[in-house]
Design a protein around this motif. Structure first.
Motif, PDB file in Angstrom:
ATOM      1  N   THR A 106      -0.143  -5.435  -2.989  1.00 20.62           N
ATOM      2  CA  THR A 106       1.177  -5.992  -3.408  1.00 20.62           C
ATOM      3  C   THR A 106       1.072  -6.968  -4.773  1.00 20.62           C
ATOM      4  N   GLU A 166      -4.825   2.817  -0.288  1.00 22.73           N
ATOM      5  CA  GLU A 166      -3.925   2.065  -0.945  1.00 22.73           C
ATOM      6  C   GLU A 166      -2.614   2.939  -1.156  1.00 22.73           C
ATOM      7  N   MET A 179       1.292   2.535   0.557  1.00 26.96           N
ATOM      8  CA  MET A 179       2.386   2.486  -0.391  1.00 26.96           C
ATOM      9  C   MET A 179       3.520   3.534   0.150  1.00 26.96           C
ATOM     10  N   ARG A 221       4.774   2.657   3.671  1.00 24.03           N
ATOM     11  CA  ARG A 221       5.830   1.476   3.591  1.00 24.03           C
ATOM     12  C   ARG A 221       7.283   2.238   3.088  1.00 24.03           C
TER      13      ARG A 221
END
Length: 193
Positions: free
Chosen positions: A107, A160, A164, A167
């Motif tokens: 983040t 990663e 993303m 989420r």
């Protein structure tokens, strides 16, 4: 608990808050409140303020996360199965955290890439440490060091990116797909032993 306990609580609270809300949205007062620490203790332990605390948090939590992922990968001897299981564990952990906790630095890395060079460098160095660790791990099955490094970059990028997507969709499936994709990449690059 003493000073080391207060410092640890501040670091722990900052790790969670930066991971969930990013750098800009996380204030020092909120960190102090979450840590149950006097506001002034943040400056006692981190005289450089929020930026120093964030840099310390990035480096500390990043190193811990890298060791945790490597231990998870080492827990199964077959590399393909290990990768699928590791991504499956990440999917389960993310869902259990109600999609709030993913990578400890992702983040902040996205947020500061063009706005804070100190923190950008810290995240870049952590990512490079992860690539180095993963390169060594893949090197157990791939004789070509460049191919092992390419797999390591793929691992970090797929993890990663899958975090993303998972989420955003509030769905663990992108992590599962990424794990299967990593297993296929290793299968294609592996040297029979």
């Amino acid at each position: 608990m003493g000073q080391s306990g207060t410092r640890a609580r501040i670091q722990s609270a900052a790790t969670v808050l930066f991971r969930r809300h990013g750098y800009a949205a996380t204030g020092l007062k909120r960190i102090a409140a979450e840590a149950d620490a006097p506001f002034g203790s943040i400056y006692h332990f981190f005289p450089g303020g929020k930026q120093q605390l964030a840099e310390d948090t990035i480096r500390t939590s990043g190193a811990e996360y890298g060791r945790m992922v490597l231990a998870l990968l080492d827990s199964v001897s077959d590399p393909e199965e290990s990768l699928v299981r590791a991504f499956e564990a990440a999917a389960g952990d993310l869902a259990a955290a109600d999609y709030a906790d993913a990578c400890p630095i992702g983040t902040v890395a996205l947020e500061v890439a063009s706005s804070n060079d100190v923190l950008r460098v810290a995240t870049a160095e952590v990512f490079e440490e992860w690539v180095g660790m993963a390169t060594g791990w893949f090197g157990q099955w791939v004789d070509d060091p460049k191919a092992a490094q390419s797999l390591a970059y793929s691992l970090v990028m797929l993890l990663e990116g899958a975090f993303m997507l998972s989420r955003a969709a509030r769905d663990p499936e992108p992590l599962r797909v990424a794990g299967r994709s990593m297993a296929a990449l290793v299968r294609a690059a592996s040297v029979p032993r």
